[in-house]
Design an enzyme around this catalytic site. Structure first.
Site, mmCIF file in Angstrom:
data_model
loop_
_atom_site.group_PDB
_atom_site.id
_atom_site.type_symbol
_atom_site.label_atom_id
_atom_site.label_comp_id
_atom_site.label_asym_id
_atom_site.label_seq_id
_atom_site.Cartn_x
_atom_site.Cartn_y
_atom_site.Cartn_z
ATOM 1 C CD GLU A 1 -2.989 0.566 2.399
ATOM 2 O OE1 GLU A 1 -3.223 1.504 3.165
ATOM 3 O OE2 GLU A 1 -3.458 -0.585 2.541
ATOM 4 C CG ASP A 2 1.450 3.039 3.087
ATOM 5 O OD1 ASP A 2 0.518 3.398 2.353
ATOM 6 O OD2 ASP A 2 1.319 2.891 4.314
#
Length: 180
Positions: free
Chosen positions: A66-67
């Site tokens: 996600e990051d």
């Protein structure tokens, strides 16, 4: 030589630390981001007595796709399909609008695997504990309160997974007057 049962877990800590090395949390003190996945895994191991290696690895990796530039394939190659599948279950699709992602977390919580639910519960617990202390930079008080309400909706769909984690989350929700 007998394989070291902690070797895979430590490789996972190192992998996550490398992936998150330049990231900071949004609190005013800007702590290193890696503290969060380590906290999530620690909550599972220490507070909830979870000793499932795949769950702990997924906790350490839960924000990498996600990051960061990490892919599910990279996680699968390094840590196996089961760990990658758990991470996949707890990863938001950042190509979707924020409100849609938040709604999908609520909806997907009910049908997630038990292992993914454990990671989600510990993730919410760590995030809410941080929010009780200080809001991220730029967050008005109202946004913080809305986060607690939203998190409770997610947690309500994770119930029946781990009594210890749910009880700790309920303490927070009770403090915020979100429980009857």
């Amino acid at each position: 030589m007998t394989p070291n049962p902690l070797a895979d877990l430590m490789r996972c800590v190192q992998f996550a630390a490398h992936k998150h090395k330049d990231q900071r949390r949004k609190e005013p003190s800007k702590p290193p981001f890696i503290n969060h996945p380590i906290n999530v895994a620690t909550i599972l191991a220490v507070e909830a007595n979870i000793d499932d290696k795949e769950v702990l690895q997924a906790a350490l990796l839960h924000d990498t796709v996600e990051d960061t530039d990490t892919t599910f394939e990279e996680i699968e190659t390094a840590f196996g399909k089961n760990v990658a599948d758990i991470v996949r279950e707890v990863t938001d699709d950042k190509s979707l609008p924020k409100l849609e992602r938040k709604q999908l977390q609520i909806e997907h919580a009910k049908t997630s695997s038990t292992k993914a639910k454990l990671v989600k519960l510990a993730d919410k617990l760590d995030n809410l504990r941080d929010l009780q202390i200080v809001l991220p930079e730029g967050w008005p008080q109202e946004r913080g309160e809305e986060f607690f309400v939203w998190a409770k909706k997610v947690v309500d769909n994770l119930r029946g997974t781990n009594e210890i984690l749910e009880s700790k989350l309920d303490e927070i929700f009770r403090h915020k007057n979100l429980l009857q």
